[in-house]
Design a protein around this motif. Structure first.
Motif, PDB file in Angstrom:
ATOM      1  N   PRO A 232      61.827  69.216  53.450  1.00  0.00           N
ATOM      2  CA  PRO A 232      61.786  69.864  52.138  1.00  0.00           C
ATOM      3  C   PRO A 232      61.484  71.343  52.286  1.00  0.00           C
ATOM      4  N   GLY A 233      61.964  72.126  51.349  1.00  0.00           N
ATOM      5  CA  GLY A 233      61.732  73.562  51.384  1.00  0.00           C
ATOM      6  C   GLY A 233      62.896  74.301  50.766  1.00  0.00           C
ATOM      7  N   ALA A 234      62.830  75.604  50.785  1.00  0.00           N
ATOM      8  CA  ALA A 234      63.887  76.426  50.213  1.00  0.00           C
ATOM      9  C   ALA A 234      63.924  77.750  50.962  1.00  0.00           C
TER      10      ALA A 234
ATOM     11  N   HIS B  95      61.083  71.012  43.533  1.00  0.00           N
ATOM     12  CA  HIS B  95      59.913  70.578  42.767  1.00  0.00           C
ATOM     13  C   HIS B  95      58.656  70.548  43.635  1.00  0.00           C
ATOM     14  N   LEU B  96      58.473  71.600  44.438  1.00  0.00           N
ATOM     15  CA  LEU B  96      57.288  71.726  45.282  1.00  0.00           C
ATOM     16  C   LEU B  96      56.264  72.627  44.598  1.00  0.00           C
ATOM     17  N   SER B  97      55.001  72.394  44.864  1.00  0.00           N
ATOM     18  CA  SER B  97      53.932  73.203  44.288  1.00  0.00           C
ATOM     19  C   SER B  97      53.830  74.533  45.037  1.00  0.00           C
TER      20      SER B  97
ATOM     21  N   ASN C 151      62.695  79.300  44.318  1.00  0.00           N
ATOM     22  CA  ASN C 151      63.738  78.321  44.644  1.00  0.00           C
ATOM     23  C   ASN C 151      63.120  76.975  45.020  1.00  0.00           C
ATOM     24  N   ALA C 152      62.025  77.009  45.763  1.00  0.00           N
ATOM     25  CA  ALA C 152      61.361  75.761  46.160  1.00  0.00           C
ATOM     26  C   ALA C 152      60.778  75.044  44.949  1.00  0.00           C
ATOM     27  N   GLU C 153      60.227  75.810  44.015  1.00  0.00           N
ATOM     28  CA  GLU C 153      59.675  75.209  42.795  1.00  0.00           C
ATOM     29  C   GLU C 153      60.781  74.618  41.934  1.00  0.00           C
TER      30      GLU C 153
END
Length: 152
Positions: free
Chosen positions: A21-23, A83-85, A77-79
């Motif tokens: 996961p990541g961006a 949907h990462l904090s 972009n990750a948020e």
């Protein structure tokens, strides 16, 4: 488009993150020399996103403003897509590639001219969730290896 479909489509994401996961965010054709941009990028590599933004905000280098925008964009972009904090994000990778060089000429004495190279950069920042390291497991593995290796 779902996240799985987007991952299958983007070869760039696959090369930067793989299945993790990541961006990422990229600023291309930035009018700053790669050497100067690398000095700034080296400051924030491995830091948390909030710490990196605070560092960049007060860094005296001119490239810090552009790197600030790229880190902020990668976090957004990750948020938005993953949907990462934001509090858990870390700058996993950050690097600067050389872009095309604009070649200009400056008149000099006795009818000569010298070339002026105006360099450009491509700045890439990858953010991902904080990796929880478990030192207890690593220590246990080392102890077990040490016990096996010893002979009396």
């Amino acid at each position: 488009m779902s996240v799985q479909e987007r991952r299958a489509v983007s070869a760039r994401r696959e090369s930067l993150l793989g299945d993790e996961p990541g961006a990422f965010a990229v600023a291309r054709f930035v009018r700053v020399t790669p050497m100067k941009a690398r000095r700034v990028v080296d400051l924030v590599r491995g830091m948390g996103v909030d710490d990196a933004l605070a560092t960049l905000k007060f860094a005296p280098q001119a490239a810090a403003a552009t790197v600030y925008k790229v880190v902020d964009s990668a976090a957004a972009n990750a948020e938005g897509t993953e949907h990462l904090s934001r509090a858990d994000l870390v700058v996993v990778k950050a690097y600067v590639d050389e872009g095309p060089t604009l070649k200009r000429h400056r008149p000099r004495a006795q009818g000569r001219a010298t070339r002026i190279d105006k360099r450009t950069s491509h700045i890439t920042v990858v953010v991902g969730p904080r990796a929880d390291e478990e030192p207890a497991k690593k220590a246990d593995g080392k102890k077990a290896a040490d016990k096996k290796g010893r002979t009396r």
